[in-house]
Motif scaffolding. Structure first.
Motif, PDB file in Angstrom:
ATOM      1  N   LEU A 110       0.938  -0.939  -0.008  1.00 51.45           N
ATOM      2  CA  LEU A 110      -0.443  -0.143   0.437  1.00 51.45           C
ATOM      3  C   LEU A 110       1.273   1.221  -0.200  1.00 51.45           C
ATOM      4  CD1 LEU A 110      -2.832  -0.894   2.620  1.00 51.45           C
ATOM      5  CD2 LEU A 110      -2.715  -1.262   0.434  1.00 51.45           C
ATOM      6  N   THR A 111       0.945   1.822  -1.071  1.00 48.09           N
ATOM      7  CA  THR A 111       1.893   2.967  -1.545  1.00 48.09           C
ATOM      8  C   THR A 111       0.987   4.310  -1.610  1.00 48.09           C
ATOM      9  OG1 THR A 111       4.007   4.232  -2.745  1.00 48.09           O
ATOM     10  CG2 THR A 111       2.307   2.289  -3.852  1.00 48.09           C
ATOM     11  N   ASP A 112       1.541   5.487  -2.140  1.00 48.78           N
ATOM     12  CA  ASP A 112       0.955   6.862  -2.692  1.00 48.78           C
ATOM     13  C   ASP A 112       1.004   7.073  -3.663  1.00 48.78           C
ATOM     14  OD1 ASP A 112       3.797   7.429  -2.653  1.00 48.78           O
ATOM     15  OD2 ASP A 112       3.565   8.438  -0.829  1.00 48.78           O
ATOM     16  N   ASP A 113       0.875   7.543  -4.095  1.00 48.33           N
ATOM     17  CA  ASP A 113       1.577   8.013  -6.155  1.00 48.33           C
ATOM     18  C   ASP A 113       2.641   8.784  -6.029  1.00 48.33           C
ATOM     19  OD1 ASP A 113      -1.950   8.452  -6.520  1.00 48.33           O
ATOM     20  OD2 ASP A 113      -1.879  10.513  -6.870  1.00 48.33           O
ATOM     21  N   ALA A 114       3.982   8.896  -5.102  1.00 45.02           N
ATOM     22  CA  ALA A 114       5.361   9.592  -6.022  1.00 45.02           C
ATOM     23  C   ALA A 114       5.528   7.647  -5.573  1.00 45.02           C
ATOM     24  CB  ALA A 114       5.887   9.704  -4.410  1.00 45.02           C
ATOM     25  N   GLY A 115       4.814   6.917  -5.047  1.00 44.19           N
ATOM     26  CA  GLY A 115       5.528   5.643  -4.972  1.00 44.19           C
ATOM     27  C   GLY A 115       5.506   4.807  -6.661  1.00 44.19           C
ATOM     28  N   MET A 116       3.687   4.881  -6.653  1.00 46.90           N
ATOM     29  CA  MET A 116       3.497   4.747  -7.412  1.00 46.90           C
ATOM     30  C   MET A 116       4.108   4.705  -8.989  1.00 46.90           C
ATOM     31  SD  MET A 116       1.836   1.898  -8.207  1.00 46.90           S
ATOM     32  CE  MET A 116      -0.071   1.411  -7.652  1.00 46.90           C
ATOM     33  N   ARG A 117       3.688   6.198  -9.046  1.00 52.80           N
ATOM     34  CA  ARG A 117       4.431   6.815  -9.862  1.00 52.80           C
ATOM     35  C   ARG A 117       6.542   5.812 -10.714  1.00 52.80           C
ATOM     36  NH1 ARG A 117       4.972  13.204 -11.579  1.00 52.80           N
ATOM     37  NH2 ARG A 117       5.778  12.519 -13.603  1.00 52.80           N
ATOM     38  N   PRO A 125       1.343   8.764 -12.024  1.00 58.74           N
ATOM     39  CA  PRO A 125       0.978   7.319 -10.569  1.00 58.74           C
ATOM     40  C   PRO A 125      -0.530   6.352 -11.386  1.00 58.74           C
ATOM     41  CG  PRO A 125       0.200   9.466 -10.358  1.00 58.74           C
ATOM     42  CD  PRO A 125       1.081   9.662 -11.126  1.00 58.74           C
ATOM     43  N   THR A 126      -0.898   5.146 -11.125  1.00 53.29           N
ATOM     44  CA  THR A 126      -1.878   4.603 -11.290  1.00 53.29           C
ATOM     45  C   THR A 126      -2.129   4.435 -10.310  1.00 53.29           C
ATOM     46  OG1 THR A 126      -2.201   3.201 -13.139  1.00 53.29           O
ATOM     47  CG2 THR A 126      -0.736   2.304 -11.512  1.00 53.29           C
ATOM     48  N   ASN A 127      -3.708   3.544 -10.460  1.00 56.50           N
ATOM     49  CA  ASN A 127      -4.566   2.260  -9.445  1.00 56.50           C
ATOM     50  C   ASN A 127      -3.483   1.578  -8.471  1.00 56.50           C
ATOM     51  OD1 ASN A 127      -4.996   0.952 -11.287  1.00 56.50           O
ATOM     52  ND2 ASN A 127      -7.323   2.258 -11.111  1.00 56.50           N
ATOM     53  N   VAL A 128      -3.369   0.765  -9.864  1.00 54.31           N
ATOM     54  CA  VAL A 128      -2.774  -0.903  -8.675  1.00 54.31           C
ATOM     55  C   VAL A 128      -2.159  -1.334 -10.160  1.00 54.31           C
ATOM     56  CG1 VAL A 128      -4.536  -1.744 -10.149  1.00 54.31           C
ATOM     57  CG2 VAL A 128      -3.726  -3.089  -8.145  1.00 54.31           C
ATOM     58  N   LEU A 129      -0.670  -1.441  -9.541  1.00 57.35           N
ATOM     59  CA  LEU A 129       0.179  -2.941 -10.458  1.00 57.35           C
ATOM     60  C   LEU A 129       0.131  -3.512  -9.285  1.00 57.35           C
ATOM     61  CD1 LEU A 129       2.369   0.381 -11.347  1.00 57.35           C
ATOM     62  CD2 LEU A 129       1.212  -0.795 -12.849  1.00 57.35           C
ATOM     63  N   SER A 130       0.318  -5.455 -11.143  1.00 57.92           N
ATOM     64  CA  SER A 130       0.813  -6.429 -10.985  1.00 57.92           C
ATOM     65  C   SER A 130       1.727  -7.230 -10.797  1.00 57.92           C
ATOM     66  CB  SER A 130      -0.516  -6.704 -10.675  1.00 57.92           C
ATOM     67  OG  SER A 130      -1.526  -7.341 -10.241  1.00 57.92           O
ATOM     68  N   SER A 134      -1.846   2.373  -5.090  1.00 56.44           N
ATOM     69  CA  SER A 134      -1.831   4.039  -4.584  1.00 56.44           C
ATOM     70  C   SER A 134      -2.833   4.259  -3.812  1.00 56.44           C
ATOM     71  CB  SER A 134      -0.832   4.690  -5.580  1.00 56.44           C
ATOM     72  OG  SER A 134      -1.449   5.944  -5.506  1.00 56.44           O
ATOM     73  N   TYR A 135      -2.588   4.936  -3.046  1.00 49.67           N
ATOM     74  CA  TYR A 135      -3.760   5.733  -1.593  1.00 49.67           C
ATOM     75  C   TYR A 135      -4.556   6.958  -2.745  1.00 49.67           C
ATOM     76  CZ  TYR A 135      -6.582   7.617   1.515  1.00 49.67           C
ATOM     77  OH  TYR A 135      -7.352   8.216   2.506  1.00 49.67           O
ATOM     78  N   ASP A 148     -14.125   0.946   0.465  1.00 49.99           N
ATOM     79  CA  ASP A 148     -13.681   0.254   0.522  1.00 49.99           C
ATOM     80  C   ASP A 148     -14.075  -0.844  -0.554  1.00 49.99           C
ATOM     81  OD1 ASP A 148     -16.542   0.809   1.605  1.00 49.99           O
ATOM     82  OD2 ASP A 148     -16.290  -1.606   2.726  1.00 49.99           O
ATOM     83  N   HIS A 149     -14.981  -0.761  -0.967  1.00 52.27           N
ATOM     84  CA  HIS A 149     -15.943  -1.453  -2.147  1.00 52.27           C
ATOM     85  C   HIS A 149     -14.268  -0.913  -3.548  1.00 52.27           C
ATOM     86  CE1 HIS A 149     -20.430  -0.911  -1.314  1.00 52.27           C
ATOM     87  NE2 HIS A 149     -19.547  -1.595  -0.359  1.00 52.27           N
ATOM     88  N   HIS A 150     -14.527   0.483  -3.874  1.00 47.94           N
ATOM     89  CA  HIS A 150     -12.887   0.219  -4.766  1.00 47.94           C
ATOM     90  C   HIS A 150     -11.716  -0.488  -4.927  1.00 47.94           C
ATOM     91  CE1 HIS A 150     -11.429   1.763  -8.470  1.00 47.94           C
ATOM     92  NE2 HIS A 150      -9.985   2.596  -7.379  1.00 47.94           N
ATOM     93  N   LEU A 151     -10.585  -0.273  -3.280  1.00 51.38           N
ATOM     94  CA  LEU A 151     -10.165  -1.181  -2.640  1.00 51.38           C
ATOM     95  C   LEU A 151     -10.437  -2.372  -2.935  1.00 51.38           C
ATOM     96  CD1 LEU A 151      -7.170  -1.001  -1.912  1.00 51.38           C
ATOM     97  CD2 LEU A 151      -8.610  -1.245   0.616  1.00 51.38           C
ATOM     98  N   SER A 152     -11.445  -3.102  -2.981  1.00 44.28           N
ATOM     99  CA  SER A 152     -11.815  -4.337  -2.674  1.00 44.28           C
ATOM    100  C   SER A 152     -11.201  -4.938  -4.103  1.00 44.28           C
ATOM    101  CB  SER A 152     -13.150  -4.863  -2.433  1.00 44.28           C
ATOM    102  OG  SER A 152     -13.063  -4.867  -1.138  1.00 44.28           O
TER     103      SER A 152
END
Length: 167
Positions: free
Chosen positions: A52-59, A71-76, A101-102, A117-121
């Motif tokens: 669970l990171t932030d936009d800077a880490g995700m970028r 940044p983006t919402n999720v990466l696998s 990314s939070y 929590d719906h979007h996170l799920s």
């Protein structure tokens, strides 16, 4: 009780913003367990990590791994399949890593007027499906992956995240 072993998921919180969502770890564990039960993937003893990171880490991740400097919402990051004979260590198979990314998750949930929590799920399920081989590069694959996401989220009591664009 499922007739197969659920994957072990470890959640690592590396950004302060997630403190605003104290249930995030439980939401993610529940989403991934439900996804694993529904797909009934024969994963054996398997594990994955969710950062669970932030936009800077995700970028940084998105730039380094995909060449996209935003940044983006999720990466696998699926683990490479093991090579050679299985060792005698009985260690669980690593499925890979998911990063969420939070700020992007929060902004998307707010913009779409969905509970966080719906979007996170949804993002956790989406990331997990990538780790076990699903993708959305081709239209047919995208439709299959979305249908599976809808089924898993319905089991979690979460409305269809794709319903808005169906009109």
């Amino acid at each position: 009780m499922p007739h197969f072993v659920l994957p072990v998921s470890e959640v690592l919180v590396v950004a302060d913003g997630w403190q605003a969502e104290p249930d995030a770890e439980a939401v993610i564990h529940r989403a991934i367990a439900t996804a694993a039960e529904i797909v009934e993937a024969d994963l054996g003893e398997a594990e994955l990590a969710i950062m669970l990171t932030d936009d800077a880490g995700m970028r940084t991740l998105n730039s380094n791994w995909r060449g996209i400097d935003k940044p983006t919402n999720v990466l696998s990051f699926p683990a490479l399949p093991p090579t050679g004979p299985r060792g005698g260590d009985n260690a669980p198979r690593m499925l890979g890593d998911i990063a969420i990314s939070y700020e992007t998750t929060r902004n998307e949930a707010d913009d779409e007027q969905k509970p966080f929590d719906h979007h996170l799920s949804h993002l956790a399920v989406h990331g997990f499906l990538h780790l076990i081989g699903y993708d959305h590069e081709k239209d047919d694959d995208a439709e299959a992956m979305e249908a599976l996401e809808q089924e898993i989220l319905a089991q979690l009591g979460i409305p269809d995240p794709y319903a808005e664009r169906m009109d």
